[in-house]
Write a protein that holds these residues in place. Structure first.
Motif, short mmCIF file in Angstrom:
data_model
loop_
_atom_site.label_atom_id
_atom_site.label_comp_id
_atom_site.label_asym_id
_atom_site.label_seq_id
_atom_site.Cartn_x
_atom_site.Cartn_y
_atom_site.Cartn_z
N THR A 93 0.85 -1.19 0.00
CA THR A 93 0.00 0.00 0.00
C THR A 93 0.88 1.23 0.00
O THR A 93 2.00 1.20 0.52
CB THR A 93 -0.94 0.03 1.22
OG1 THR A 93 -1.71 1.24 1.19
CG2 THR A 93 -0.17 -0.03 2.52
N TYR B 173 -3.68 2.67 7.17
CA TYR B 173 -4.40 1.57 6.55
C TYR B 173 -4.79 0.57 7.64
O TYR B 173 -4.38 0.69 8.80
CB TYR B 173 -3.57 0.89 5.45
CG TYR B 173 -2.18 0.47 5.90
CD1 TYR B 173 -1.10 1.34 5.74
CD2 TYR B 173 -1.96 -0.79 6.46
CE1 TYR B 173 0.17 0.97 6.15
CE2 TYR B 173 -0.69 -1.15 6.86
CZ TYR B 173 0.38 -0.28 6.70
OH TYR B 173 1.64 -0.64 7.11
N GLU C 167 -7.36 0.80 2.74
CA GLU C 167 -6.67 2.07 2.92
C GLU C 167 -7.57 3.07 3.60
O GLU C 167 -8.79 2.94 3.58
CB GLU C 167 -6.16 2.58 1.56
CG GLU C 167 -5.07 1.69 1.00
CD GLU C 167 -4.68 2.05 -0.43
OE1 GLU C 167 -5.48 2.68 -1.13
OE2 GLU C 167 -3.55 1.69 -0.81
#
Lengths: 115, 115
Positions: free
Chosen positions: A27, A32, A96
Motif C-alpha cells: 500500500t 491503513y 486504505e
C-alpha cells in the motif's frame, strides 16, 4: 494500488501442531487497516481481527495470535495447538484510510487440520 | 437473528440469460457490498452502496448492475450471463463507513454456474 498476497494456497497439519499463515501487503498509504477473515465449510466469512497501521503490537486471542511487522509489510496469523475445527479458508485483507469499509482480499489459504 | 440473507443459494444459467441475486440484511447497516469469489483470487468487489440511494463500482463491475432498493436490500443483476461470471457471489453489510470498523458481515454465498 493496494495488494495482498497469501503465498500459501494450502496447508495441511496434524491436530495439536502450531501453524502460521503468511500475509504480505502493499500500500502507498501511511494509514491503513489489516484484517483476517475465516471461511468455514459453511461458506460465510467470519471476521477475526482488525489492526490499524499505527498499532504494531502483537495480539493474542486464545489459541490465535497475530504478528504485524511494518518493516516487512507482513501480518501473519498463528494458530497454536490446532484443532480440526480450525479447518477453513483464511483470508487476509487490507483497506486504505480513504476506502471506507472496502477491502482488498488476498487469495486465501486453505488450512486442513487432520485428527 | 438472520444477519445477511442471500437468494438463491445455487443457480445454473445458460449463456445470455439474465438473473438477479437478492440480498437483505436485518442489522440496520448503512453500507452493503457485492463480492465474487474465484479460486486463488480471493474476493473481489463488484459494486457497493455506501448508503441508501448511492451505488458505486468496485474492482470488477463489468457485466453487472445493482440496485439499492431500500436500506435493507441490495440486489445484483446479470443482464446477459457469460461463462466468465461463473463464481460464488457474496453479499456483505457494514455500519456507516465514516465510523470505520472494517468488520463486514457476510451472507452464505450464492453459487452461480453459467454454461
Amino acid at each position: 494500488a493496494q495488494k495482498v498476497t497469501q503465498a500459501q494456497t494450502e496447508i495441511s497439519v496434524v491436530e495439536k501442531e502450531d501453524v502460521t499463515l503468511d500475509c504480505v501487503y502493499e500500500t502507498r498509504d501511511t494509514t491503513y487497516y489489516l484484517f483476517w477473515y475465516k471461511q468455514p465449510p459453511s461458506g460465510e466469512l467470519v471476521f477475526l481481527i482488525r489492526r490499524n497501521s499505527f498499532d504494531e503490537q502483537n495480539e493474542i486471542s486464545g489459541r490465535y495470535s497475530w504478528n504485524f511487522q511494518k518493516s516487512t509489510s507482513s501480518f501473519n496469523f498463528t494458530i497454536t495447538a490446532s484443532q480440526v475445527v480450525d479447518s477453513a479458508v483464511y483470508f487476509c485483507a487490507l483497506s486504505e484510510n480513504n476506502a471506507g469499509n472496502m477491502l482488498t482480499f488476498g487469495g486465501g489459504t486453505r488450512l486442513m487440520v487432520k485428527p | 437473528n438472520a444477519g445477511v440473507t442471500q437468494t438463491p443459494k445455487f443457480q445454473v444459467l445458460k449463456t445470455g440469460q439474465s438473473m438477479t441475486l437478492q440480498c437483505a440484511q436485518d442489522m440496520n447497516h448503512n453500507s452493503m457490498y457485492w463480492y465474487r469469489q474465484d479460486p486463488g483470487m480471493g474476493l473481489r468487489l463488484i459494486y457497493y452502496s455506501a448508503s441508501e440511494g448511492t451505488t458505486d463500482k468496485g474492482e470488477v463491475p463489468n457485466g453487472y448492475n445493482v440496485s439499492r432498493l431500500n436500506k435493507r436490500e441490495f440486489s445484483l443483476r446479470l443482464e446477459s450471463a457469460a461463462p466468465s461470471q461463473t463464481s460464488v457471489y457474496f453479499c456483505a453489510s457494514s455500519e456507516d463507513p465514516s465510523l470505520y470498523t472494517g468488520e463486514l458481515f457476510f451472507g452464505e454465498g450464492s453459487r452461480l454456474t453459467v454454461l
